[in-house]
Design a protein around this motif. Structure first.
Motif, PDB file in Angstrom:
ATOM      1  N   PRO A 625       0.819  -1.216   0.000  1.00  0.00           N
ATOM      2  CA  PRO A 625       0.000   0.000   0.000  1.00  0.00           C
ATOM      3  C   PRO A 625       0.851   1.264   0.000  1.00  0.00           C
ATOM      4  N   TYR A 626       0.241   2.350  -0.454  1.00  0.00           N
ATOM      5  CA  TYR A 626       0.946   3.637  -0.516  1.00  0.00           C
ATOM      6  C   TYR A 626       1.282   4.148   0.882  1.00  0.00           C
ATOM      7  N   CYS A 627       0.388   3.898   1.839  1.00  0.00           N
ATOM      8  CA  CYS A 627       0.580   4.383   3.210  1.00  0.00           C
ATOM      9  C   CYS A 627       0.067   3.322   4.168  1.00  0.00           C
ATOM     10  N   LEU A 628       0.765   3.141   5.285  1.00  0.00           N
ATOM     11  CA  LEU A 628       0.376   2.139   6.275  1.00  0.00           C
ATOM     12  C   LEU A 628      -0.469   2.724   7.404  1.00  0.00           C
ATOM     13  N   ASP A 629      -0.549   4.047   7.493  1.00  0.00           N
ATOM     14  CA  ASP A 629      -1.272   4.691   8.597  1.00  0.00           C
ATOM     15  C   ASP A 629      -2.721   4.223   8.764  1.00  0.00           C
ATOM     16  N   PRO A 630      -3.476   3.989   7.684  1.00  0.00           N
ATOM     17  CA  PRO A 630      -4.868   3.566   7.886  1.00  0.00           C
ATOM     18  C   PRO A 630      -5.012   2.264   8.684  1.00  0.00           C
ATOM     19  N   TRP A 631      -3.951   1.461   8.758  1.00  0.00           N
ATOM     20  CA  TRP A 631      -3.956   0.235   9.560  1.00  0.00           C
ATOM     21  C   TRP A 631      -3.196   0.410  10.876  1.00  0.00           C
ATOM     22  N   LYS A 632      -2.162   1.252  10.864  1.00  0.00           N
ATOM     23  CA  LYS A 632      -1.227   1.322  11.989  1.00  0.00           C
ATOM     24  C   LYS A 632      -1.529   2.434  12.996  1.00  0.00           C
ATOM     25  N   LEU A 633      -2.305   3.431  12.600  1.00  0.00           N
ATOM     26  CA  LEU A 633      -2.461   4.635  13.425  1.00  0.00           C
ATOM     27  C   LEU A 633      -3.927   4.939  13.691  1.00  0.00           C
ATOM     28  N   VAL A 634      -4.221   5.350  14.922  1.00  0.00           N
ATOM     29  CA  VAL A 634      -5.532   5.921  15.230  1.00  0.00           C
ATOM     30  C   VAL A 634      -5.291   7.267  15.910  1.00  0.00           C
ATOM     31  N   TYR A 635      -5.997   8.293  15.411  1.00  0.00           N
ATOM     32  CA  TYR A 635      -5.839   9.663  15.910  1.00  0.00           C
ATOM     33  C   TYR A 635      -7.193  10.084  16.486  1.00  0.00           C
ATOM     34  N   ILE A 636      -7.225  10.413  17.775  1.00  0.00           N
ATOM     35  CA  ILE A 636      -8.462  10.822  18.441  1.00  0.00           C
ATOM     36  C   ILE A 636      -8.376  12.306  18.796  1.00  0.00           C
ATOM     37  N   LYS A 637      -9.364  13.073  18.324  1.00  0.00           N
ATOM     38  CA  LYS A 637      -9.420  14.501  18.625  1.00  0.00           C
ATOM     39  C   LYS A 637     -10.119  14.738  19.965  1.00  0.00           C
ATOM     40  N   SER A 638      -9.998  15.944  20.485  1.00  0.00           N
ATOM     41  CA  SER A 638     -10.515  16.256  21.819  1.00  0.00           C
ATOM     42  C   SER A 638     -12.037  16.249  21.883  1.00  0.00           C
ATOM     43  N   ASN A 639     -12.710  16.246  20.721  1.00  0.00           N
ATOM     44  CA  ASN A 639     -14.176  16.155  20.725  1.00  0.00           C
ATOM     45  C   ASN A 639     -14.670  14.716  20.562  1.00  0.00           C
ATOM     46  N   GLY A 640     -13.737  13.753  20.573  1.00  0.00           N
ATOM     47  CA  GLY A 640     -14.114  12.345  20.495  1.00  0.00           C
ATOM     48  C   GLY A 640     -14.194  11.781  19.096  1.00  0.00           C
TER      49      GLY A 640
END
Length: 722
Positions: A625-640
């Motif tokens: 894949p072009y980027c692995l972030d969609p499987w490797k990373l989760v980013y949670i913002k302060s509004n949930g």
């Protein structure tokens, strides 16, 4: 202003652009903020080089009157193209007007030269300067209409943000003791709007038929103007709703009454530590299998969490969103934190950072304590102002980065408004004394203003015992962005920095590459830059009484669509379905227990299943894949809500409403994972991205591929050194 640019530049067709490179006589600019004004009662000139074509050109300019309390209410403008009158415009307020002129192809010189002259017989232009915001040229009506449609779609996005804020504020009002019925009823009325209930989507399309029906209105800018008025109305209403939310958020106690409530795991010992390590390894193995099998829905948990725990901040840094916008203050609540606790046993890396100052969060201590128990690698990014008062929290982190952008108080405090340079240095010194084994970092945002202090920043870092220094270029502030005249300064300063880094064993993470420096060669005058930074407006938090907030809020009118003049039948699209009341969202409850042995058993079973599936695949199936972030990373913002990644602020899910498993497998997440194997399907933001961290976790994926003798037939992921 004479001879603003001697070089005649070719203008790119089909997009709104800054007019600065095309200005000639009759203009003035405010260099610190790149504003362009015409204040000559005679004329003002723009010169373009056009690509050769056999079609007419459509020229559009965004104009407004400056200083709205001075002079007359309107200015009449004559537009000439290569000496012939092509339009007559009227600009009558400080609102932006989008004016259109059609330039016949026979007026264009053989060499593609086009000179636009704006003139006015109105003597008051000297008193009412006209501001030129952007220009647009194209030969295709469809391109012009696409620009119009883009503007309409943009406001629809703003409307979506407003409705999301209204729902959040209504939820907050249910949790305060003294509910303001008048305000609550007004907000509920917005949610009960029939268009909102049905999420009605207009069939409006700015096609050529639309253009023929509305040619005069479009040419005079009336359609653009009404869409802009609609935008202003929604923004003003949104600001008032934010005021309501921020007022009552102070009454909500977001802290935990007992920090043990969110501690799902408190055990320790050799057996426990080994099992947690095995669990993480198995989860990573499962995650890599899901990538190799191109799974859009994943059962593994991403191993990296990026957490924006609060958007509250005690600084107003000039380059930050905090200084530019009025927004709803949000903090991850104890319910959100419980949901995040479900993820911590699987996480290898946690970074707590984002829009706000993390040390202001009351939940940070409990969460970081849990992460420490589970042997994660937690990293905190802070502005450094609260270190002395939150040492007990900081002890839970193995790595702490401090935003440190200058070597002098004058520059530092100009960039980071409300900061105290000496106190921050004292705090860093204290942290190093208290935590000698901690990895301490400086995070430097490099600009034209501080580029000459880079070497000195490294000297201060060495003195304070810093282990790493990261350098990133400033963005979204044109007059501070690095240009060609800054290259030599950077070469000299970076050489000095490297010398100090080598002497004191400081690791350098440099993201300032040669292509960052623009072709612009405006001379660097530090005092001018300092003045420019200091006059930038700062969005301070508004402190209003609830009575005043209510008064302002109730003056606004919610419009799902703009004025009907935008639609050529002169009415809004009809609601064709009967309105059904929206279903209230019931907040999910997180688990309060975690059984390690059961989790290991589930993962082992899934690994066995996917390994068999992997072996059955033909060799030509596998792609990187072009980027692995969609499987490797989760980013949670302060509004949930879930954000795509650290580089792109696209919402992909909602932790608070869906829980962590559903939020990482939302429709948007699944679409993005699928697109990573086909560049044509990728988001434009993803196609442009060259961030090195999109290869995060690549080594483990390559090792698993090698084990199963997989050779990728198509490598979208660039070859990188890992």
């Amino acid at each position: 202003m004479n001879n603003h640019q001697e070089i005649i530049r070719t203008i790119p067709l089909g997009s709104k652009i800054n007019p600065l490179p095309y200005l000639r006589n009759g203009w003035q600019t405010a260099n610190s903020v790149a504003l362009v004004y015409w204040n000559s009662a005679k004329w003002a000139e723009l010169v373009f080089l056009l690509p050769k074509t056999a079609a007419n050109y459509y020229f559009m300019a965004e104009l407004s009157l400056a200083d709205s309390n001075i002079g007359h209410n309107s200015v009449d403008i004559t537009v000439e193209a290569n000496g012939r009158n092509v339009a007559n415009w009227q600009v009558n307020s400080s609102s932006i007007h989008d004016k259109l002129a059609i330039i016949p192809k026979e007026l264009i010189a053989h060499d593609g030269l086009l000179t636009i002259v704006l003139s006015s017989a109105d003597k008051c232009v000297n008193l009412r300067p006209i501001q030129l915001h952007t220009v647009f040229i194209d030969t295709n009506l469809a391109a012009y209409l696409k620009e119009l449609q883009t503007g309409f779609d943009w406001v629809c996005g703003v409307r979506k943000q407003l409705l999301a804020t209204v729902r959040k504020v209504l939820f907050s009002l249910d949790n305060v003791s003294a509910q303001p019925s008048q305000i609550k009823n007004y907000l509920q009325k917005i949610i009960d709007d029939p268009y909102v209930k049905l999420s009605h989507k207009t069939d409006l399309s700015f096609d050529l038929d639309y253009f023929r029906h509305n040619f005069v209105k479009l040419k005079e800018g009336e359609i653009h103007y009404q869409i802009r008025q609609w935008l202003d109305g929604l923004n003003n209403l949104h600001n008032s709703v934010i005021d309501v939310g921020n007022y009552f958020s102070k009454q909500l106690d977001l802290s935990l009454s007992n920090s043990s409530e969110i501690k799902l795991l408190t055990a320790s010992g050799i057996d426990f530590n080994e099992k947690i390590s095995v669990l993480r390894g198995k989860n990573e193995h499962l995650n890599n299998l899901e990538i190799l099998l191109q799974k859009e829905t994943i059962t593994s948990t991403p191993s990296t969490l990026y957490l924006d725990i609060t958007n509250a901040c005690n600084f107003r840094c000039r380059m930050c969103y905090q200084s530019k916008s009025h927004f709803l203050r949000t903090n991850l609540s104890n319910r959100h934190m419980l949901m995040l606790m479900e993820m911590t046993p699987y996480l290898s890396n946690i970074t707590v950072a984002g829009l706000g100052e993390p040390l202001l969060s009351k939940n940070l201590e409990s969460f970081s304590t849990q992460a420490k128990i589970l042997h994660c690698t937690p990293h905190l990014i802070t502005n450094g102002s609260l270190i002395s008062s939150r040492l007990n929290v900081l002890r839970n982190f193995s790595k702490v980065s401090i935003s440190f952008d200058a070597a002098t108080a004058k520059t530092f405090e100009a960039i980071r408004y409300r900061s105290n340079f000496e106190i921050i240095k004292q705090n860093i010194r204290l942290l190093r004394k208290e935590e000698p084994e901690m990895i301490l970092c400086f995070s430097v945002v490099l600009s034209r203003l501080n580029i000459d202090e880079l070497g000195q920043i490294f000297e201060i870092g060495a003195e304070l015992g810093v282990n790493e220094i990261s350098i990133t270029p400033i963005e979204h502030m044109p007059f501070l962005e690095l240009n060609s005249s800054d290259r030599q300064i950077f070469v000299e300063e970076f050489a000095a920095a490297k010398k100090i880094a080598k002497q004191y064993n400081i690791k350098i993470n440099n993201s300032v590459f040669p292509e960052i420096f623009s072709d612009n060669n405006t001379p660097r005058i530090k005092e001018e830059l300092l003045r420019g930074v200091k006059i930038l407006p700062i969005k301070e938090e508004r402190h209003l009484t609830i009575e005043k907030i209510a008064e302002i809020l109730l003056c606004h009118k919610f419009q799902y669509y703009p004025d009907p003049v935008v639609f050529y039948p002169h009415k809004w699209p009809e609601v064709t379905e009967s309105a059904i009341p929206s279903k209230a969202v019931q907040p999910l409850l997180a688990r309060t227990s975690f059984r390690l042995d059961e989790e290991l058993q589930k993962i082992n079973q899934k690994i066995e299943q996917l390994t068999a599936e992997l072996k059955a695949k033909p060799a030509h199936f596998f792609k990187m894949p072009y980027c692995l972030d969609p499987w490797k990373l989760v980013y949670i913002k302060s509004n949930g809500t879930n954000r795509l990644c650290c580089h792109v602020d696209i919402i992909t899910g909602n932790l608070g409403e869906d829980g962590h498993k559903a939020s990482i497998n939302s429709l948007e997440c699944r679409k993005i994972r699928k697109s990573m194997f086909n560049v044509d399907d990728m988001l434009p933001e993803c196609k442009r991205c060259q961030a090195a961290d999109r290869y995060m976790g690549l080594r483990g994926l390559q090792e698993l591929s090698k084990k199963h003798q997989i050779n990728f037939v198509e490598k979208m992921c660039d070859e990188v050194n890992i």
